[in-house]
Design an enzyme around this catalytic site. Structure first.
Site, PDB file in Angstrom:
ATOM      1  N   GLU A 177       0.814  -1.215   0.000  1.00  0.00           N
ATOM      2  CA  GLU A 177       0.000   0.000   0.000  1.00  0.00           C
ATOM      3  C   GLU A 177       0.852   1.271   0.000  1.00  0.00           C
ATOM      4  O   GLU A 177       0.798   2.065   0.944  1.00  0.00           O
ATOM      5  CB  GLU A 177      -0.918  -0.011   1.234  1.00  0.00           C
ATOM      6  CG  GLU A 177      -1.837  -1.208   1.288  1.00  0.00           C
ATOM      7  CD  GLU A 177      -2.702  -1.259   2.534  1.00  0.00           C
ATOM      8  OE1 GLU A 177      -2.370  -0.588   3.542  1.00  0.00           O
ATOM      9  OE2 GLU A 177      -3.708  -1.983   2.497  1.00  0.00           O
ATOM     10  N   GLY A 206       1.942   4.978  -0.544  1.00  0.00           N
ATOM     11  CA  GLY A 206       1.321   6.286  -0.788  1.00  0.00           C
ATOM     12  C   GLY A 206       2.406   7.283  -1.148  1.00  0.00           C
ATOM     13  O   GLY A 206       2.571   7.700  -2.288  1.00  0.00           O
ATOM     14  N   ARG A 242       3.552  19.399   7.302  1.00  0.00           N
ATOM     15  CA  ARG A 242       4.553  18.414   7.703  1.00  0.00           C
ATOM     16  C   ARG A 242       5.745  19.006   8.476  1.00  0.00           C
ATOM     17  O   ARG A 242       6.165  18.437   9.486  1.00  0.00           O
ATOM     18  CB  ARG A 242       5.029  17.591   6.498  1.00  0.00           C
ATOM     19  CG  ARG A 242       3.869  16.884   5.760  1.00  0.00           C
ATOM     20  CD  ARG A 242       4.317  15.865   4.754  1.00  0.00           C
ATOM     21  NE  ARG A 242       4.934  14.727   5.397  1.00  0.00           N
ATOM     22  CZ  ARG A 242       6.222  14.505   5.481  1.00  0.00           C
ATOM     23  NH1 ARG A 242       7.070  15.351   4.916  1.00  0.00           N
ATOM     24  NH2 ARG A 242       6.702  13.466   6.106  1.00  0.00           N
ATOM     25  N   TYR A 271       5.710  17.479  12.181  1.00  0.00           N
ATOM     26  CA  TYR A 271       6.700  16.415  12.439  1.00  0.00           C
ATOM     27  C   TYR A 271       8.141  16.921  12.410  1.00  0.00           C
ATOM     28  O   TYR A 271       9.062  16.111  12.528  1.00  0.00           O
ATOM     29  CB  TYR A 271       6.610  15.321  11.364  1.00  0.00           C
ATOM     30  CG  TYR A 271       5.229  14.844  11.007  1.00  0.00           C
ATOM     31  CD1 TYR A 271       4.440  14.177  11.946  1.00  0.00           C
ATOM     32  CD2 TYR A 271       4.706  15.036   9.729  1.00  0.00           C
ATOM     33  CE1 TYR A 271       3.173  13.713  11.608  1.00  0.00           C
ATOM     34  CE2 TYR A 271       3.445  14.571   9.383  1.00  0.00           C
ATOM     35  CZ  TYR A 271       2.687  13.923  10.325  1.00  0.00           C
ATOM     36  OH  TYR A 271       1.440  13.463   9.979  1.00  0.00           O
ATOM     37  N   CYS A 328      -0.816  32.718  11.947  1.00  0.00           N
ATOM     38  CA  CYS A 328      -0.544  33.397  13.213  1.00  0.00           C
ATOM     39  C   CYS A 328      -0.078  32.435  14.298  1.00  0.00           C
ATOM     40  O   CYS A 328      -0.725  32.310  15.343  1.00  0.00           O
ATOM     41  CB  CYS A 328      -1.799  34.119  13.676  1.00  0.00           C
ATOM     42  SG  CYS A 328      -1.906  35.736  12.971  1.00  0.00           S
ATOM     43  N   GLU A 329       0.972  31.714  14.039  1.00  0.00           N
ATOM     44  CA  GLU A 329       1.586  30.843  15.055  1.00  0.00           C
ATOM     45  C   GLU A 329       3.079  30.808  14.778  1.00  0.00           C
ATOM     46  O   GLU A 329       3.488  30.676  13.613  1.00  0.00           O
ATOM     47  CB  GLU A 329       1.037  29.409  14.979  1.00  0.00           C
ATOM     48  CG  GLU A 329      -0.405  29.323  15.407  1.00  0.00           C
ATOM     49  CD  GLU A 329      -0.833  27.914  15.823  1.00  0.00           C
ATOM     50  OE1 GLU A 329       0.018  27.129  16.294  1.00  0.00           O
ATOM     51  OE2 GLU A 329      -2.032  27.638  15.671  1.00  0.00           O
TER      52      GLU A 329
HETATM   53  N1  LLP Z   1      -1.557   1.746   4.520  1.00  0.00           N
HETATM   54  C1  LLP Z   1      -2.047   2.175   5.697  1.00  0.00           C
HETATM   55  C2  LLP Z   1      -2.962   1.299   6.437  1.00  0.00           C
HETATM   56  C3  LLP Z   1      -1.692   3.431   6.185  1.00  0.00           C
HETATM   57  O1  LLP Z   1      -2.186   3.854   7.336  1.00  0.00           O
HETATM   58  C4  LLP Z   1      -0.822   4.250   5.432  1.00  0.00           C
HETATM   59  C5  LLP Z   1      -0.436   5.586   5.904  1.00  0.00           C
HETATM   60  C6  LLP Z   1      -0.333   3.778   4.205  1.00  0.00           C
HETATM   61  C7  LLP Z   1      -0.722   2.507   3.785  1.00  0.00           C
HETATM   62  C8  LLP Z   1       0.584   4.565   3.316  1.00  0.00           C
HETATM   63  O2  LLP Z   1       1.812   4.861   3.898  1.00  0.00           O
HETATM   64  P1  LLP Z   1       2.975   5.539   2.995  1.00  0.00           P
HETATM   65  O3  LLP Z   1       3.369   4.527   1.938  1.00  0.00           O
HETATM   66  O4  LLP Z   1       2.414   6.765   2.396  1.00  0.00           O
HETATM   67  O5  LLP Z   1       4.077   5.820   3.936  1.00  0.00           O
HETATM   68  N2  LLP Z   1       0.933  12.330   7.568  1.00  0.00           N
HETATM   69  C9  LLP Z   1       2.125  11.518   7.664  1.00  0.00           C
HETATM   70  C10 LLP Z   1       1.921  10.163   7.048  1.00  0.00           C
HETATM   71  C11 LLP Z   1       0.785   9.363   7.686  1.00  0.00           C
HETATM   72  C12 LLP Z   1       0.573   8.036   7.029  1.00  0.00           C
HETATM   73  C13 LLP Z   1      -0.641   7.374   7.545  1.00  0.00           C
HETATM   74  N3  LLP Z   1      -0.856   6.077   7.019  1.00  0.00           N
HETATM   75  C14 LLP Z   1       3.279  12.258   6.982  1.00  0.00           C
HETATM   76  O6  LLP Z   1       3.050  13.316   6.399  1.00  0.00           O
HETATM   77  O7  LLP Z   1       4.415  11.821   7.058  1.00  0.00           O
END
Ligand code: LLP
Length: 413
Positions: A266, A268, A305, A309, A335-336
């Site tokens: 999966e 992203g 981000r 983080y 404003c932060e």
């Molecule tokens: N599968 C599940 C069940 C997930 O919860 C996630 C991401 C992915 C796949 C995809 O993960 P990736 O391949 O994108 O790393 N906001 C954070 C990232 C949060 C990801 C949440 N879940 C950031 O900006 O680093």
């Protein structure tokens, strides 16, 4: 992305020209890069591996359609993500719904649409079994370990709320059997922004171990988390080598299990992160005895981000790529005081070729978890999104207006 005559260009179009045409700030995605990233991932896992694009990273329908044409599957986390994916042309059976704390109506929606559901706790499995006895589902397992670029982003181990803890899979099978639920898949996702193969392979081993307890599996899903280099000097994850190792291990597991199974992943960030950039315009300077703050017309409402983080995003001066460098802080317009785009683990300054008011700055690798995590904080509308391809730019989301901001409110006196 290249530099031509000292100016940053995307698919042959100057960043400055894009800002003039579509306004500032602006998310720009390169179609070619998106396709290349997907194809590179597929090439690293050639053996009939289903790549479920994690659409939480970026759910713009144009990008979804492009990935659908490339042969992607979908990881969806909410009913409206499912709906967006269906509308973008994904067949229901190519979507896997991995909800969190899903209320019954979320699962009802998926079942009604024919979308497979993945259950992340014994409680969810019990309730699902009572509601849909005699059906199939997969379960999310917490393998007991996690990894990720920040503590907020680790989704495995005892401190994580996600999944059925690996020492409880026997209970999961018992609950499923009581309600005649066939567990046809095991899923896990240990975190995000992982740069080394070791945690991926270690978690895989634990997930395989947990999978042995389920006799009717058709797939095992190892989730996403594949990191991208955010810094120019960073070494990328060796995906072809990781792919080779994971597939080799998977096929030996299948022999032992006695049946060929499908591997699912999966990704992203890996797919969409490098395909997107946030362009902003410099509007202000503020000097203190210690710092020069360069103020821009965007903030953590558009790219959270760095603030959330301390995540590093490389920043380029798109208006002049060379010239004497200055050490500056790139500050947003929210404003932060935490609203600093140049923030990272090392501090908050960057060396960038001398910036003048009106210059266009580019926040790189912002395609994933950029726009999808944006907000209207400070009542600042979200930026527009543009897709560039073969020297052409196309608006794929309009810049929000006052009307978009006011629409949900009851404005009757
Ligand atoms: N599968 C599940 C069940 C997930 O919860 C996630 C991401 C992915 C796949 C995809 O993960 P990736 O391949 O994108 O790393 N906001 C954070 C990232 C949060 C990801 C949440 N879940 C950031 O900006 O680093």
């Amino acid at each position: 992305m290249q530099v031509v005559h000292n100016k940053l260009c995307l698919s042959g179009l100057e960043a400055e020209t894009l800002l003039r045409e579509f306004g500032s700030p602006l998310y720009v995605y390169e179609a070619e890069v998106l396709r290349e990233r997907f194809r590179a991932f597929q090439a690293a896992f050639p053996e009939n591996v289903h790549l479920h694009y994690a659409m939480k990273a970026n759910s713009n329908p144009t990008l979804l359609r492009l990935l659908q044409q490339e042969g992607a599957w979908i990881d969806a986390v909410s009913p409206l993500e499912v709906r967006l994916a269906l509308d973008a042309g994904f067949a229901p059976e190519r979507i896997l719904f991995t909800g969190n704390n899903s209320a019954p109506d979320e699962l009802d929606y998926c079942i009604a649409k024919g979308v497979p559901v993945n259950l992340g706790s014994l409680e969810a499995l019990r309730r699902y079994g009572e509601r849909y006895p005699g059906t199939e589902a997969s379960v999310r397992v917490n393998p007991g370990m996690g990894a990720g670029h920040h503590s907020h982003c680790i989704t495995g181990g005892p401190a994580s709320k996600f999944g059925i803890y690996h020492d409880r899979v026997a209970t999961a099978l018992k609950i499923a059997t009581q309600n005649r639920i066939r567990i046809i898949g095991v899923h896990s996702h240990i975190g995000t922004g992982i740069y080394a193969p070791e945690p991926m392979l270690a978690a895989m081993e634990l997930v395989l171990q947990a999978s042995r307890g389920f006799p009717e599996l058709r797939f095992i899903d190892f989730g996403g988390g594949f990191g991208i280099p955010h810094r120019p000097e960073q070494t990328p994850l060796d995906l072809p080598e990781l792919g080779r190792q994971m597939q080799e291990r998977f096929s030996s597991f299948c022999s032992e299990y006695g049946r060929p199974l499908t591997m699912k992943l999966e990704p992203g960030r890996f797919i969409v992160g490098p395909a997107g950039i946030l362009l902003v315009t410099t509007t202000n300077f503020t000097d203190t005895p210690d710092y020069r703050f360069v103020g821009v017309d965007s903030g953590f409402n558009h790219l959270v981000r760095p603030t959330m983080y301390g995540a590093y995003h490389h920043i380029l001066n798109a208006s002049r790529s060379t010239g004497p460098e200055q050490e500056v802080v790139i500050a947003g317009n929210i404003c932060e005081s935490g609203d600093i785009f140049s923030r990272s683990e090392e501090g908050m300054t960057r060396k960038i070729p001398e910036i003048q008011v009106g210059d266009c700055l580019a926040l790189c690798d912002a395609g994933a978890y950029g726009m999808s995590m944006s907000s209207q904080y400070n009542t600042r509308p979200r930026p527009a999104e543009v897709l560039v391809e073969n020297g052409q730019a196309r608006l794929i989301r309009h810049r929000e207006t006052y009307e978009d901001v006011i629409a949900p409110f009851n404005t009757e006196p």
